[in-house]
Scaffold this motif. Structure first.
Motif, PDB file in Angstrom:
ATOM      1  N   PRO A  75      -1.232  37.898  18.893  1.00  0.00           N
ATOM      2  CA  PRO A  75      -1.526  36.268  19.045  1.00  0.00           C
ATOM      3  C   PRO A  75      -0.448  35.706  19.718  1.00  0.00           C
ATOM      4  N   PRO A  78      -1.588  37.162  24.476  1.00  0.00           N
ATOM      5  CA  PRO A  78      -3.023  37.930  24.290  1.00  0.00           C
ATOM      6  C   PRO A  78      -3.585  38.929  25.014  1.00  0.00           C
ATOM      7  N   THR A  79      -2.708  39.018  26.134  1.00  0.00           N
ATOM      8  CA  THR A  79      -3.009  40.186  27.037  1.00  0.00           C
ATOM      9  C   THR A  79      -2.587  41.475  26.428  1.00  0.00           C
ATOM     10  N   ASP A 101      -4.379  43.269  29.340  1.00  0.00           N
ATOM     11  CA  ASP A 101      -5.716  42.661  28.807  1.00  0.00           C
ATOM     12  C   ASP A 101      -6.906  43.952  28.837  1.00  0.00           C
ATOM     13  N   SER A 321      -9.307  28.666  12.563  1.00  0.00           N
ATOM     14  CA  SER A 321      -9.063  27.834  13.629  1.00  0.00           C
ATOM     15  C   SER A 321      -8.921  26.350  13.079  1.00  0.00           C
ATOM     16  N   ASP A 380     -12.643  34.515  15.954  1.00  0.00           N
ATOM     17  CA  ASP A 380     -11.484  34.214  16.911  1.00  0.00           C
ATOM     18  C   ASP A 380     -10.457  33.270  16.289  1.00  0.00           C
ATOM     19  N   VAL A 382      -8.761  31.197  17.410  1.00  0.00           N
ATOM     20  CA  VAL A 382      -8.537  29.946  18.291  1.00  0.00           C
ATOM     21  C   VAL A 382      -9.640  29.131  18.334  1.00  0.00           C
ATOM     22  N   THR A 383     -10.916  29.492  18.569  1.00  0.00           N
ATOM     23  CA  THR A 383     -12.247  29.006  18.820  1.00  0.00           C
ATOM     24  C   THR A 383     -12.900  28.738  17.593  1.00  0.00           C
ATOM     25  N   PHE A 457      -9.763  36.697  20.644  1.00  0.00           N
ATOM     26  CA  PHE A 457      -8.694  35.596  20.715  1.00  0.00           C
ATOM     27  C   PHE A 457      -8.987  34.779  21.927  1.00  0.00           C
ATOM     28  N   GLY A 458      -9.043  33.336  21.631  1.00  0.00           N
ATOM     29  CA  GLY A 458      -9.024  32.531  22.786  1.00  0.00           C
ATOM     30  C   GLY A 458     -10.271  32.521  23.898  1.00  0.00           C
ATOM     31  N   GLY A 459     -11.304  33.088  23.153  1.00  0.00           N
ATOM     32  CA  GLY A 459     -12.729  33.099  23.615  1.00  0.00           C
ATOM     33  C   GLY A 459     -12.858  34.478  24.602  1.00  0.00           C
ATOM     34  N   ARG A 496     -15.681  38.173  28.051  1.00  0.00           N
ATOM     35  CA  ARG A 496     -15.365  36.520  28.380  1.00  0.00           C
ATOM     36  C   ARG A 496     -16.379  35.710  27.961  1.00  0.00           C
TER      37      ARG A 496
END
Length: 496
Positions: A75, A78-79, A101, A321, A380, A382-383, A457-459, A496
């Motif tokens: 986290p 994220p890559t 990634d 989130s 996720d 984040v989202t 993570f993050g979409g 993605r």
């Protein structure tokens, strides 16, 4: 230790006596034990990377079979990804690491303790990984101890949790705990998580959950361990009915947004998906409750995994989130369709910390004649979006439901899912090799294994799975998989 090449017939029989179905009384690492006890372990044999230019990435690039996969995202970066898999012809667990990634991957063996007894052997099984909020990475697995040679008995099992501070490139710290030497208490199928919530009072605690095969005592049943010192030590308790039969499999563990700890498992005796929770950082748990009743008690033989059999287990996560559904828990599992003809992936959600659960619903379109199995679920952080990855036979061209693709179902709320997305660009077949059955390049004792992983993570979503598209490459080469070729590989993708 390297042993002579055995004939394919002997290897197949050793990996899977009876073509051999494993019994629901056996732990899920049983087929690997049988293979190694009869054949001994191989040395690492790498192979050239796949020439594929598609969206799927071969993570393992190794001769011989790998199966059961897991993946985690850092986290803080994220890559940076980390993954793991079982090695079937080798002793250690395998770790994989990526800093781009998931475009390219490195690899490393996980540590094992000394074996027990003269000429004893031990091996790892059942990978699970998690990053904490500080970027520490934890890799959980089972260690199985047994004697060296045909007919030698199992000498015990224990839990292992290793820690890496460099994204999985090295593992200088490992804690071995919960040794069980009794024949009725086999540690099996662990899952680890961390409390990565920066405002949690239990921030960066490490949690593990697993089953001890049979119970009726404090040493059996569903086991839960907590660590407050970054995995250096663990305290273990039993969290199912302490006086019950302890017939459980497939425990999974996750955390809520305020430090809640949630564990779910397949209660074989009651034939339910069962849940328990802790509000004090895993020190104590409440009374188990039922998420849903189900039709399949333990596993089921389906054409695509006819020998290993598809295992029933829950995969759960919570919305951490800042979105509208913060705190929502979603759990998924495999069961029969209403007509009893196929297997599908079902889910249920709770908005009250697991006190009550919605009626079950499917995560993908209803398709008659298709089986789905070996799922995993990730929310996720984040989202708040929920992703479920699974094998699906809808594109089978054999007429036998043997060919599989990995599909991904995504939802913004964990309840309403968009049309499923095909992730794999080549199908797999763990039944035959272009009509050749049995096929030496298929590890029938394990096939796809018991589970595959997914992280989000993050979409961005990263499914990971066992793949057989390259299984016959280098078949006949005695230096590759005992002449059986590359066999099963670990693949991943970035969605993605």
């Amino acid at each position: 230790m390297h042993t002579r090449l055995a004939s394919f017939a002997l290897a197949l029989a050793a990996a899977s006596p009876a073509m051999a179905q494993s019994s629901s009384h056996d732990p899920t690492w049983w087929d690997k034990y049988l293979y190694l006890a009869n054949n001994g372990p191989d040395a690492l044999q790498l192979t050239a990377p796949s020439a594929s230019t598609g969206t799927n990435v071969d993570v393992s690039n190794e001769c011989g079979p790998q199966s059961e996969t897991f993946i985690a995202i850092n986290p803080r970066k994220p890559t940076q990804l980390a993954a793991g898999s079982n090695e079937i012809f080798r002793l250690p667990m395998e770790g994989y690491f990526s800093s781009d990634d998931g475009a390219t991957w490195g690899r490393v063996d996980l540590p094992l303790p000394p074996p027990i007894g003269t000429n004893g052997i031990d091996f790892g099984s059942d990978p699970t990984l998690a990053f904490d909020s500080s970027g520490n990475l934890f890799y959980g697995y089972i260690v199985v101890f047994f004697g060296n040679g045909l007919g030698q008995s199992i000498k015990g099992t224990e839990m292992a949790v290793a820690r890496s501070t460099d994204g999985g490139r090295s593992w200088p710290q490992v804690t071995f705990f919960e040794f069980n030497g009794g024949t009725d208490h086999f540690n099996d199928k662990p899952m680890v998580t961390t409390d990565a919530n920066v405002r949690s009072p239990f921030r960066d605690s490490v949690y593990a959950a697993w089953d001890a095969a049979s119970g009726g005592s404090s040493a059996g049943g569903v086991r839960f361990a907590r660590s407050r010192d970054h995995g250096a030590s663990f305290t273990t308790i039993r969290i199912d009915d302490p006086s019950g039969p302890g017939r459980a499999i497939g425990a999974t563990v996750t955390t809520g947004p305020d430090g809640q700890v949630y564990v779910a498992w397949n209660d074989i005796a009651a034939n339910t998906i069962t849940f328990n929770s802790s509000l004090d950082g895993g020190v104590s748990f409440g009374t188990p409750t039922v998420i849903a009743a189900k039709s399949i008690p333990f596993d089921i033989g389906i054409p695509a995994e006819f020998n290993r059999r598809a295992l029933v287990y829950p995969a759960c996560d919570a919305d951490r989130s800042k979105g509208a559904h913060r705190g929502r828990i979603v759990c998924s599992w495999m069961d029969l369709t209403r007509d009893g003809q196929d297997t599908d992936i079902f889910a249920s959600f709770s908005d009250d910390e697991g006190a009550t659960w919605s009626p079950r619903y499917t995560v993908a379109e209803s398709l008659a004649g298709a089986d789905r199995f070996n799922h995993w679920l990730a929310t996720d952080p984040v989202t708040g979006g929920v992703s479920v990855s699974y094998y699906d036979t809808r594109n089978d061209s054999t007429g036998g439901k043997f060919e599989t693709d990995i599909y991904l179902s995504r939802s913004t709320d964990g309840v309403h899912f968009a049309p499923s997305l095909k992730v794999t660009d080549v199908k797999s077949n763990e039944h035959d090799c272009n009509g050749l059955f049995p096929c030496p390049s298929i590890n029938y004792g394990n096939q796809q294994g018991d589970y595959e992983g997914v992280a989000a993570f993050g979409g961005v979503v990263h499914p990971i799975w066992t793949d057989s598209r390259r299984n016959q490459e280098r078949a006949g080469d005695p230096t590759c998989g005992r002449g059986r070729g590359i066999m099963e590989e670990v693949f991943t993708a970035t969605v993605r």
